[in-house]
Design a protein around this motif. Structure first.
Motif, PDB file in Angstrom:
ATOM      1  N   ARG A 132       0.839  -1.195   0.000  1.00  0.00           N
ATOM      2  CA  ARG A 132       0.000   0.000   0.000  1.00  0.00           C
ATOM      3  C   ARG A 132       0.880   1.252   0.000  1.00  0.00           C
ATOM      4  O   ARG A 132       0.645   2.203  -0.740  1.00  0.00           O
ATOM      5  N   GLY A 139       2.636   6.805  -6.864  1.00  0.00           N
ATOM      6  CA  GLY A 139       1.489   7.528  -7.400  1.00  0.00           C
ATOM      7  C   GLY A 139       0.498   6.673  -8.146  1.00  0.00           C
ATOM      8  O   GLY A 139      -0.061   7.089  -9.152  1.00  0.00           O
ATOM      9  N   LEU A 140       0.283   5.451  -7.666  1.00  0.00           N
ATOM     10  CA  LEU A 140      -0.753   4.602  -8.266  1.00  0.00           C
ATOM     11  C   LEU A 140      -1.913   4.467  -7.275  1.00  0.00           C
ATOM     12  O   LEU A 140      -1.700   4.497  -6.069  1.00  0.00           O
ATOM     13  N   PRO A 141      -3.124   4.299  -7.807  1.00  0.00           N
ATOM     14  CA  PRO A 141      -4.271   4.152  -6.902  1.00  0.00           C
ATOM     15  C   PRO A 141      -4.207   2.821  -6.144  1.00  0.00           C
ATOM     16  O   PRO A 141      -3.613   1.860  -6.622  1.00  0.00           O
ATOM     17  N   GLN A 142      -4.837   2.787  -4.969  1.00  0.00           N
ATOM     18  CA  GLN A 142      -4.778   1.587  -4.137  1.00  0.00           C
ATOM     19  C   GLN A 142      -5.451   0.376  -4.788  1.00  0.00           C
ATOM     20  O   GLN A 142      -5.074  -0.757  -4.533  1.00  0.00           O
ATOM     21  N   ASP A 143      -6.458   0.632  -5.625  1.00  0.00           N
ATOM     22  CA  ASP A 143      -7.159  -0.523  -6.212  1.00  0.00           C
ATOM     23  C   ASP A 143      -6.326  -1.204  -7.295  1.00  0.00           C
ATOM     24  O   ASP A 143      -6.744  -2.197  -7.882  1.00  0.00           O
ATOM     25  N   HIS A 146      -5.406  -5.297  -7.273  1.00  0.00           N
ATOM     26  CA  HIS A 146      -6.116  -6.420  -7.871  1.00  0.00           C
ATOM     27  C   HIS A 146      -6.260  -6.308  -9.375  1.00  0.00           C
ATOM     28  O   HIS A 146      -7.128  -6.919  -9.970  1.00  0.00           O
ATOM     29  N   ARG A 147      -5.417  -5.491  -9.978  1.00  0.00           N
ATOM     30  CA  ARG A 147      -5.517  -5.369 -11.423  1.00  0.00           C
ATOM     31  C   ARG A 147      -4.339  -6.057 -12.097  1.00  0.00           C
ATOM     32  O   ARG A 147      -3.288  -6.237 -11.508  1.00  0.00           O
ATOM     33  N   LEU A 148      -4.541  -6.400 -13.358  1.00  0.00           N
ATOM     34  CA  LEU A 148      -3.482  -7.052 -14.128  1.00  0.00           C
ATOM     35  C   LEU A 148      -2.672  -5.985 -14.863  1.00  0.00           C
ATOM     36  O   LEU A 148      -3.189  -4.918 -15.184  1.00  0.00           O
ATOM     37  N   GLU A 151      -3.999  -3.915 -17.748  1.00  0.00           N
ATOM     38  CA  GLU A 151      -5.035  -2.901 -17.535  1.00  0.00           C
ATOM     39  C   GLU A 151      -4.430  -1.524 -17.270  1.00  0.00           C
ATOM     40  O   GLU A 151      -5.140  -0.584 -16.930  1.00  0.00           O
ATOM     41  N   GLY A 155       3.175   4.023 -18.910  1.00  0.00           N
ATOM     42  CA  GLY A 155       3.738   4.804 -17.809  1.00  0.00           C
ATOM     43  C   GLY A 155       3.364   4.223 -16.458  1.00  0.00           C
ATOM     44  O   GLY A 155       4.181   4.148 -15.536  1.00  0.00           O
ATOM     45  N   GLN A 156       2.107   3.775 -16.345  1.00  0.00           N
ATOM     46  CA  GLN A 156       1.653   3.190 -15.073  1.00  0.00           C
ATOM     47  C   GLN A 156       2.378   1.875 -14.807  1.00  0.00           C
ATOM     48  O   GLN A 156       2.737   1.572 -13.677  1.00  0.00           O
ATOM     49  N   ARG A 159       5.589   2.493 -13.440  1.00  0.00           N
ATOM     50  CA  ARG A 159       5.465   2.808 -12.013  1.00  0.00           C
ATOM     51  C   ARG A 159       5.396   1.546 -11.177  1.00  0.00           C
ATOM     52  O   ARG A 159       5.969   1.467 -10.096  1.00  0.00           O
TER      53      ARG A 159
ATOM     54  N   GLU B   3     -10.623   4.275   2.118  1.00  0.00           N
ATOM     55  CA  GLU B   3      -9.730   4.931   1.167  1.00  0.00           C
ATOM     56  C   GLU B   3     -10.539   5.660   0.093  1.00  0.00           C
ATOM     57  O   GLU B   3     -11.451   5.090  -0.483  1.00  0.00           O
ATOM     58  N   PRO B   6      -9.576   7.593  -6.340  1.00  0.00           N
ATOM     59  CA  PRO B   6      -9.379   8.737  -7.217  1.00  0.00           C
ATOM     60  C   PRO B   6     -10.347   8.685  -8.396  1.00  0.00           C
ATOM     61  O   PRO B   6     -10.703   7.618  -8.867  1.00  0.00           O
ATOM     62  N   GLN B   9     -10.656   6.369 -11.995  1.00  0.00           N
ATOM     63  CA  GLN B   9     -10.100   5.029 -11.912  1.00  0.00           C
ATOM     64  C   GLN B   9     -10.845   4.207 -10.873  1.00  0.00           C
ATOM     65  O   GLN B   9     -10.312   3.274 -10.298  1.00  0.00           O
ATOM     66  N   ARG B  15     -13.369  -8.467 -15.225  1.00  0.00           N
ATOM     67  CA  ARG B  15     -12.380  -9.268 -15.923  1.00  0.00           C
ATOM     68  C   ARG B  15     -12.955 -10.667 -16.057  1.00  0.00           C
ATOM     69  O   ARG B  15     -13.346 -11.285 -15.079  1.00  0.00           O
ATOM     70  N   ALA B 593       3.607  14.600  -8.300  1.00  0.00           N
ATOM     71  CA  ALA B 593       3.161  13.662  -7.271  1.00  0.00           C
ATOM     72  C   ALA B 593       1.742  13.189  -7.527  1.00  0.00           C
ATOM     73  O   ALA B 593       1.347  12.118  -7.095  1.00  0.00           O
ATOM     74  N   GLY B 595       0.546  11.993  -9.985  1.00  0.00           N
ATOM     75  CA  GLY B 595       0.612  10.866 -10.917  1.00  0.00           C
ATOM     76  C   GLY B 595      -0.667  10.082 -11.158  1.00  0.00           C
ATOM     77  O   GLY B 595      -1.747  10.616 -11.137  1.00  0.00           O
ATOM     78  N   GLY B 596      -0.493   8.809 -11.370  1.00  0.00           N
ATOM     79  CA  GLY B 596      -1.663   7.964 -11.557  1.00  0.00           C
ATOM     80  C   GLY B 596      -2.246   8.081 -12.938  1.00  0.00           C
ATOM     81  O   GLY B 596      -2.893   7.174 -13.423  1.00  0.00           O
ATOM     82  N   ALA B 598      -0.228   8.786 -15.449  1.00  0.00           N
ATOM     83  CA  ALA B 598       0.913   8.631 -16.349  1.00  0.00           C
ATOM     84  C   ALA B 598       0.659   7.541 -17.367  1.00  0.00           C
ATOM     85  O   ALA B 598       0.056   6.545 -17.054  1.00  0.00           O
TER      86      ALA B 598
END
Lengths: 309, 598
Positions: A132, A139-143, A146-148, A151, A155-156, A159, B3, B6, B9, B15, B593, B595-596, B598
C-alpha cells in the motif's frame, strides 16, 4: 566531491559463448571500470550494441562475467551464488526498459509487488501494508493491487516496476532504459518520480540510456560507452555539454534540438565536427596504416608509401 | 470504504476468467457437459449398470433393444448398456493413464531442457527424436506379444511414445519466456529456479498443456479401442473397443451392436477436441468483431460513378485532408473514433510534420492517406484529396483501393518506422528494389538494376553493389533505413509519408538519416509528411507542424511559431517535457506527485 563508492566495477569483461562448436566467444565488454557513489546517479550512455545494458546486467548477475571484479559495499559480488544474490536483492534492484514484458502478464499487481517481499520472508500482513505504501510512493491508486498489468498504460506499468524495485528499500537500482519506451510527457513524469525517490531515500542509480538529454537530466556522473568500452567518464555537466572524446562530441551534436534555428546551427557544427574528425582519422589512419598495413600486406611490389597515398 | 478512490479510476474491474469464457462458448459448454455426463456415467457404473459387465444370459443372445435389456445383449448374451458403462470406465481410465504418463515424462523434462538448455537439452531432444521415429503401432504390438494383453501396460507404453509431444511443446514455450524481463526481474529478486518455474513459467505452459491433453486423450481412446478392436485386448474386461470388435463380428446379425460403442467413442473424442478448441479460443481472448454488413436495401455507392469534383480553389494542394474521422466498429455496435475532424494540407515540395504521442491518431491519419488502414477501420467522415482528385470522397466509408492503387508507389510512397521488419528476409535487397520499379515504372530488369545501384549510391551507401546483393539481415538498421528511403524515392513520387522514420535508430544514425531525408527532399522537390513524436526531428526537417492529441488537431502552424510560441496548452506541455536546455535534476512537471495518470 568524492564520496564513498557503493558499487565499483574494475576491468569487467563479459563474454558470451559463441554459437557452434569451438566458436570464438563474443566479447561484449572489454574491461570496463566504473564506480557509483552513495546517493548519486551514474548515467551510462551509448548506442545499441555498445554494451551498456550488458554492464547493468553484469551487476545484477544476469550476464556472464569472465574477467575483472564487481564489488558492492566492499564485498566481492562478481560471481555471487544464488544465496548471496538473494541477500543482495535487498540492496540491488532493477527497473527494465520495457514495461510490457517486465511484468508477468498473468499476475495481479499485488502479487507482483509481493514477490520480492515474500522471498525475504516478510509476513503477508506486513507485505500488504508495504505494498500500500509503495503504491502511494509511485502515485498509483490503491485498487491497482487487484488489477493485471495489461489494464495499465505504459507509464503506469513502469510505475509498478519501480514500486517492485523499491519494495525492499534497496541502496542501488539499476535502471535499464526505463523511460525510452514512454511518451514524452510520461517520460517527464517518470523522471520526476526517479528524482523524487532519490531525494527521499538516498538510493543510488545506475541509469542506462541511449539518450544524452535524459542522462544529463538525471545523473551526477556520466560514463559514455562505445563498442564495449568506456570512452569518457566524468561529471555530468562536463561530459554532456563539453565532451572531450570525439565519439561523445558526435553523440552530443547528433541529438536534434527542438528549435529550427538552433538545430540548423547544431547541424552545421555537427557536419563541421565530422569533417574535422574524418581528417584527423585520415591523418592518424595514415600513420597507423603505415605501421599496421605492412605485416599483412599480401600484395607484392606495393610499398608502404603507396598504400598510404 | 476508508480509502478515497481517485476519480476516473474507480469502479470494479470487470475481468472475465478463462473458465468463464469457455463456459460462455456454446461449443465449450456442450463439450464440458458431455464429458461430465460420460465421466460420471463411467465412474458410477457399479451403481448405474443393471448387470455386471460379464453377466451373461446365454438364452438371450443378440437381443434387440427394449424390454429387460435396454440396449439389447451382445453375442455372449451380456447386457450392452452395462458393458457400455463398465467399458467407459476402463476406456476413460486408460486414456487418463496414457495422458498422465506422457505429461509426467514430457512436462518436467521439457521444463528443464527449456529453462536450462545445455547438455540436458541436447540429450533429451535426442531421446525425444528417437522415440518420435519409432513406429507406434509396431511397438504396441510387440509389447503385447511380449508381455501379454494388459490395457494398462499398453497405455503406459503409448504414453511414453506420446511424451515427446509434451516435451517439445513445453520446451518451446519455456524457451520463449525464459528470457522475458519478468523472469530476469524474479532472478534479481532472488527467487530460486524452482520458484521461478512454478510461478512464472508454469502459468505460461499450463494452457498449451491442457489443449494438448484434450487431443492426446482423444488419440489414446482411439488407439486403445483400435487395439481392442483388433482383438489384442484383455477379453475379460469390457472396453468400447472390445464391444466394437464384437459388434463387427456380428454386424449382419445385429448391426446395432456396432452403433453403441461407436457413438460413445465418437462423442467422447469429439467433446475432447471441442473442449480443446474452446480452451484455445478462450485463451486467445480476442473478441471477434465482424464488420457490419450493409443492409441489403442500402445501395453501395458505385465506384465507377464519376467522382465529385473537389472544392474549387483547393486543387493546387498536393494533398488535402478535410474533417477526416476514422473509427473502429466495436462489439456492441458502437464505433470507437480514433481520428476525429482532422484537417490539414500539404503543398508540393513542402515538409509537414504531424506530432503527437502514442494514441494521438497520427499514424492512423497517415495510414488513411496511404490506404493502409486495417480492414475493420471505417472512414466515419471527411475526405482526402490528392492532387485535385478525391482518394476518399465525402461519404465514402473506406479508402478506395482502386483509386489509391494507381497512386501508391507511383506518386505516394512510404518510409516505415521499423526498417528491419519492412524488408523481406527471404529476398535480397536488390530484388526488393528492382521489383517495384519494373512493375510501377514498366522498365526492364537491367534498367531497374542500374537505377537501384544509382539510388543506393545516392542515399549514401558506401558499397552499393554489395548492399544490392545482401540480404536484409546482413545490413545494419541505419543501412536498412537508407535502403527503404532509396525504395521510397525510386519511382519519383510527389509525396513521401515517413512514419517515425528514425525512432528505431541510434541517435548518430538518426542524424545521418535526417540529413539524407533533407537532401533528398531538396533535390527531388517532393512533399514530405513526417510523423514523429520528437520535436528535435520536427525542428530539423519540417516547414509546418500539425500537433495532434487524442485523435484531434490541437494546433497547426509554421514550425518556428509552434516551437517558440506554442499556443495550445497541450503543445506547451509537450515542449515543456523536452529535456534539452532544462536545468538538470529539476522537476519537469508541475504536479508530478499527483501521478496515476501517467
Amino acid at each position: 566531491m568524492n564520496g564513498t563508492p557503493i558499487l565499483t566495477a574494475t576491468d569487467v569483461v563479459v563474454e558470451y559463448p559463441g554459437k557452434g562448436f569451438r566458436a570464438k566467444p563474443f566479447r561484449a565488454l572489454h574491461g570496463v571500470s566504473i564506480a557509483i557513489e552513495q546517493g548519486k546517479t551514474l548515467g551510462l550512455v551509448g548506442e545499441s550494441g555498445s554494451g551498456k545494458t550488458t554492464l547493468g546486467r553484469a551487476m545484477l548477475g544476469l550476464a556472464p562475467v569472465t574477467g575483472g571484479a564487481i564489488t558492492f559495499d566492499g564485498q566481492d559480488i562478481t560471481h555471487a551464488s544464488r544465496r548471496q544474490r538473494r541477500a543482495l536483492s535487498r540492496d540491488i534492484q532493477v527497473v527494465f526498459q520495457d514495461p510490457y514484458t517486465s511484468l508477468n502478464p498473468a499476475l495481479e499487481v499485488g502479487e507482483i509487488l509481493a514477490e520480492p517481499l515474500a522471498v525475504q520472508g516478510v509476513a503477508p500482513r506486513e507485505a500488504k501494508a508495504r505494498i500500500r505504501e509503495l503504491l502511494d510512493r509511485v502515485g498509483l491508486p490503491q485498487d491497482a493491487v487487484h488489477r493485471l498489468p495489461r489494464e495499465f498504460s505504459g507509464g503506469q506499468r513502469q510505475r509498478v516496476a519501480i514500486a517492485r524495485a523499491l519494495a525492499l528499500s534497496p541502496r542501488l537500482i539499476v535502471c535499464d532504459e526505463p523511460v525510452s519506451a514512454l511518451d514524452l510527457t510520461t517520460q517527464a513524469r517518470v523522471l520526476d518520480l526517479f528524482l523524487e525517490i532519490q531525494q527521499d531515500t538516498g538510493v543510488s542509480y545506475l541509469f542506462v540510456s541511449h539518450d544524452l538529454d535524459v542522462v544529463r537530466h538525471i545523473s551526477h556522473d556520466v560514463a559514455v560507452m562505445y563498442r564495449g568500452e568506456i570512452v569518457e567518464q566524468g561529471p555530468a555537466e562536463h561530459v554532456t555539454r563539453t565532451p572531450d572524446h570525439p565519439y561523445t562530441q558526435r553523440l552530443l551534436l547528433a541529438s536534434p534540438v527542438p528549435d529550427p534555428v538552433r538545430q540548423e546551427e547544431r547541424r552545421a557544427n555537427r557536419l563541421r565536427l565530422l569533417a574535422e574528425q574524418r581528417e584527423q582519422d585520415a591523418q592518424a589512419g595514415a600513420i597507423v596504416g603505415a605501421v599496421v598495413a605492412a605485416p599483412d600486406d599480401g600484395a607484392e611490389g606495393i610499398s608502404v608509401g603507396d598504400r598510404v597515398r | 470504504m476508508t480509502e478515497p478512490t481517485p476519480a476516473g479510476q474507480s469502479g470494479v474491474v470487470v475481468r472475465s476468467t478463462v473458465f468463464g469464457r469457455i463456459v460462455r462458448n456454446p461449443l465449450g459448454l456442450t463439450a464440458i457437459v458431455a464429458l461430465v455426463i460420460i465421466g460420471a456415467a463411467a465412474a458410477f457404473a457399479q451403481v448405474l449398470a443393471p448387470y455386471d459387465q460379464n453377466f451373461s444370459d446365454i438364452t438371450n443372445t443378440l437381443a434387440a433393444p427394449g424390454g429387460e435389456y435396454i440396449l439389447g445383449t451382445d453375442s455372449g448374451g451380456r447386457d450392452v448398456l452395462s458393458r457400455l458403462l463398465y467399458g467407459g470406465q476402463l476406456t476413460l481410465a486408460s486414456a487418463l493413464l496414457c495422458a498422465s504418463v506422457a505429461i509426467l515424462i514430457g512436462l518436467p523434462t521439457g521444463l528443464i531442457a527449456g529453462y536450462y538448455g545445455g547438455w540436458f537439452d541436447s540429450t533429451a531432444s535426442w531421446f525425444a527424436n528417437m522415440i518420435l521415429s519409432l513406429p507406434g503401432i509396431m511397438v504396441l504390438l510387440s509389447v503385447r506379444a511380449a508381455l501379454g494383453p494388459s490395457v494398462w501396460l499398453a497405455m503406459i507404453v503409448f504414453g511414453i511414445l506420446l511424451s515427446p509431444g509434451y516435451f517439445r511443446l513445453t520446451r518451446t514455450v519455456v524457451q520463449s519466456v525464459r528470457n522475458e524481463l519478468y523472469v530476469d526481474a524474479a532472478r534479481v529478486s532472488g527467487l530460486s529456479d524452482l520458484r521461478i518455474i512454478a510461478r512464472h513459467i508454469m502459468s505460461v505452459v499450463r494452457a498449451p498443456i491442457i489443449i494438448q491433453t484434450s487431443i492426446v486423450a482423444g488419440v489414446a481412446i482411439a488407439i486403445q479401442s483400435g487395439l481392442d478392436f483388433l482383438g489384442l485386448g484383455d477379453p475379460a474386461q469390457a472396453t468400447w473397443g472390445i464391444m466394437l470388435s464384437d459388434g463387427f463380428r456380428n454386424v449382419y446379425l445385429n448391426p446395432l451392436l456396432l452403433v453403441w460403442p461407436t457413438l460413445a467413442i465418437m462423442l467422447t473424442i469429439a467433446s475432447l477436441v471441442l473442449l480443446g478448441n474452446a480452451v484455445r479460443d478462450a485463451l486467445e481472448d480476442g473478441q471477434k468483431i465482424t464488420a457490419k454488413r450493409r443492409p441489403a436495401g442500402e445501395k453501395k455507392p458505385s465506384r465507377s460513378a464519376a467522382l465529385p469534383a473537389v472544392e474549387a480553389g483547393t486543387e493546387q494542394h498536393l494533398l488535402k485532408v478535410s474533417h477526416l474521422a476514422v473509427g473502429y466498429p466495436q462489439a456492441d455496435g458502437s464505433i470507437k473514433t480514433v481520428v476525429d475532424d482532422v484537417s490539414f494540407h500539404i503543398d508540393r515540395g513542402e515538409v509537414l510534420s504531424i506530432v503527437g504521442e502514442s494514441g494521438s491518431g497520427k499514424s492512423q491519419t497517415a495510414f488513411s492517406i496511404l490506404g493502409l488502414l486495417p480492414d475493420t477501420a471505417r472512414i466515419v467522415g471527411g475526405s482526402i484529396q490528392f492532387d485535385g482528385t478525391y482518394t476518399v470522397a465525402p461519404g465514402d466509408d473506406t479508402v478506395s483501393a482502386e483509386r489509391l492503387g494507381a497512386l501508391r508507389g507511383r506518386r505516394i510512397s512510404y518510409i516505415p518506422q521499423e526498417p528491419m521488419s519492412n524488408l523481406d528476409p527471404a529476398f535480397t535487397i536488390g530484388s526488393q528494389l528492382v521489383r517495384p520499379m519494373t512493375v510501377v515504372l514498366g522498365i526492364s530488369k537491367a534498367e531497374a538494376r542500374a537505377r537501384a545501384l544509382e539510388l543506393l549510391a545516392k542515399v549514401g551507401i558506401p558499397n552499393p553493389q554489395r548492399t544490392f546483393d545482401a540480404y536484409p539481415h546482413e545490413v545494419s538498421g541505419g543501412m536498412a533505413q537508407r535502403v527503404l528511403i532509396a525504395g521510397a524515392i525510386s519511382c519519383e513520387p510527389d509525396l513521401v509519408i515517413a512514419d517515425e522514420p528514425t525512432t528505431a535508430l541510434d541517435v548518430t544514425v538518426q542524424a545521418e538519416v535526417l540529413d539524407l531525408l533533407r537532401t533528398m527532399q531538396r533535390q527531388l522537390g517532393v512533399g514530405v509528411i513526417i510523423v514523429t513524436h520528437n520535436f528535435g526531428v520536427v525542428a530539423d526537417l519540417a516547414d509546418r507542424v500539425v500537433v495532434m492529441q487524442s485523435g484531434r488537431v490541437v494546433e497547426e502552424g509554421e514550425v518556428l511559431d509552434i516551437l517558440r510560441h506554442p499556443k495550445h496548452p497541450y503543445t506547451q506541455t509537450l515542449l515543456a517535457s523536452m529535456l534539452e536546455d532544462k536545468q538538470p535534476m529539476t522537476k519537469l512537471t508541475v504536479d508530478a506527485a499527483a501521478g496515476g495518470t501517467a
